[in-house]
Scaffold this active site. Structure first.
Site, short mmCIF file in Angstrom:
data_model
loop_
_atom_site.label_atom_id
_atom_site.label_comp_id
_atom_site.label_asym_id
_atom_site.label_seq_id
_atom_site.Cartn_x
_atom_site.Cartn_y
_atom_site.Cartn_z
N HIS A 71 29.23 9.52 -3.96
CA HIS A 71 29.11 10.81 -4.09
C HIS A 71 30.13 11.59 -3.26
O HIS A 71 29.61 12.57 -2.61
CB HIS A 71 27.78 11.34 -4.06
CG HIS A 71 27.57 12.46 -5.06
ND1 HIS A 71 26.39 12.91 -5.64
CD2 HIS A 71 28.19 13.59 -5.32
CE1 HIS A 71 26.30 14.08 -6.20
NE2 HIS A 71 27.65 14.58 -5.96
N GLU A 101 20.47 8.29 -5.93
CA GLU A 101 21.39 8.06 -4.64
C GLU A 101 20.39 8.36 -3.51
O GLU A 101 19.37 9.06 -3.57
CB GLU A 101 22.25 9.27 -4.90
CG GLU A 101 23.20 9.10 -6.02
CD GLU A 101 24.14 10.36 -6.20
OE1 GLU A 101 24.20 11.18 -5.23
OE2 GLU A 101 24.93 10.32 -7.27
N ARG A 124 27.01 13.34 -13.00
CA ARG A 124 25.70 13.16 -12.28
C ARG A 124 25.18 11.72 -12.50
O ARG A 124 25.32 11.46 -14.12
CB ARG A 124 24.60 14.04 -12.39
CG ARG A 124 24.71 15.43 -11.75
CD ARG A 124 24.60 15.35 -10.27
NE ARG A 124 24.73 16.76 -9.81
CZ ARG A 124 25.85 17.28 -9.04
NH1 ARG A 124 26.91 16.53 -8.89
NH2 ARG A 124 25.51 18.34 -8.32
O1 LIG Z 1 28.35 16.83 -6.78
C1 LIG Z 1 29.14 17.74 -6.23
C2 LIG Z 1 29.02 19.30 -6.61
O2 LIG Z 1 28.17 19.44 -7.67
O3 LIG Z 1 29.36 19.80 -6.09
#
Ligand SMILES: O=CC(=O)O
Length: 314
Positions: A280, A262, A233
């Protein structure tokens, strides 16, 4: 289950909305101006909320839904869910672990290769017709680099396994030493991990303890030849410090799939050729998104038929 009201936060891949609509009474939050506007008319009907890594189940959303029983996130990370509020209200929470592990680990290695071997730049070199006029500059070897993994959970372990297959000695930092980590060296302190790594791969969950765990000191310990890969993250890394280290040449490069705000990405990163950015999407393959969507539905069906949840968080 057609009478069960399910509220979905935003559109999601693999026709999750369509699949939910076939089984439940689906409400789409994105077709309303706000959660307040939605709850004025439908709040009482909702028993389940479906969110993902890009949308949130915060206290305001949860409090707007008096009959909410379950929050099911179409993601493995659940940092966008107010877990304390769910616990207080007795609301169950599920996520989608395991099914996305391979894709995220593949993406982490892909980012490392892309940075070290400058794959996006060399693609541009060929496509822009430069090959006929000059040689592409030498790049840097990835195989054999010292890889430090931050967070040796499911995804971190899958990354470690892949890195080991590239002949990379693997070390890790996590809250506690993992008996199953075999030959991987454990560093109780992330600073020591960074000082002994050439590639630092961030693969831990975002929590209050891991927010900005990769700070200026850690970045400087990795140094001007070091590369950071982040598939965890954004806020796990202090992004301002990351950007200044890259701009000032105190860090060698970065492969980033996630960012602090983001979809905003710091302007400075856009022109750096030692940085590879993806939006992402580490788990976003057709195959995995289908499996994730199926798992969201299976958890909701289990809950509403009184069966044990498949992948409970709470
Ligand atoms: O970022 C993606 C997830 O947490 O699945």
């Amino acid at each position: 289950m057609k009478s069960v009201g399910v509220l979905m936060a935003i559109p999601m891949p693999s026709n999750l909305a369509e699949k939910l609509a076939n089984r439940f009474n689906l409400f789409k939050l994105w077709t309303y101006s706000s959660i307040e506007a939605f709850s004025e008319t439908h709040a009482d009907s909702v028993r389940a909320f479906v969110c993902d890594a890009k949308s949130c189940a915060d206290a305001k959303t949860i409090d707007s839904l008096p009959n909410l029983e379950i929050v099911s996130t179409n993601s493995v990370g659940f940092d966008k869910i107010d877990i304390g509020k769910c616990r207080e209200r007795g609301i169950r929470v599920t996520n989608t672990p395991d099914v996305l592990t391979d894709d995220v680990a593949d993406h982490a290695i892909g980012l490392a290769l892309a940075v070290f071997r400058k794959i996006p730049n060399s693609d541009g070199f060929v496509k822009n017709g430069l090959w006929k006029h000059s040689h592409y500059p030498l790049t840097t070897k990835f195989s054999g680099k010292e890889v430090g993994v931050v967070g040796l959970g499911r995804i971190g372990s899958a990354i470690a396994k892949r890195a080991a297959a590239f002949g990379c000695p693997v070390s890790y930092h996590s809250r506690s030493q993992k008996p199953e980590a075999g030959s991987y060296k454990y560093y109780p302190n992330i600073l020591d991990l960074a000082a002994n790594s050439q590639v630092l791969v961030v693969a831990c969950a975002l929590t209050e303890q891991t927010r900005h765990i990769v700070n200026r000191e850690v970045i400087d310990a990795l140094g001007p030849k070091g590369v950071i890969v982040n598939i965890g993250r954004g806020p796990i890394i202090d992004e301002l410090e990351l950007v200044s280290a890259l701009v000032e040449g105190r860090l060698g490069g970065a492969g980033l799939d996630v960012f602090e705000n983001e979809p905003d990405v710091p302007e400075e990163l856009l022109s750096l050729d030692n940085v590879v950015l993806t939006p992402h999407v580490a788990s976003d393959t057709e195959e995995t998104c289908k499996d994730m969507a199926d798992l969201v539905i299976a958890n909701l069906e289990a809950h509403f038929s009184g069966k044990p949840l498949l992948t409970p968080v709470l």
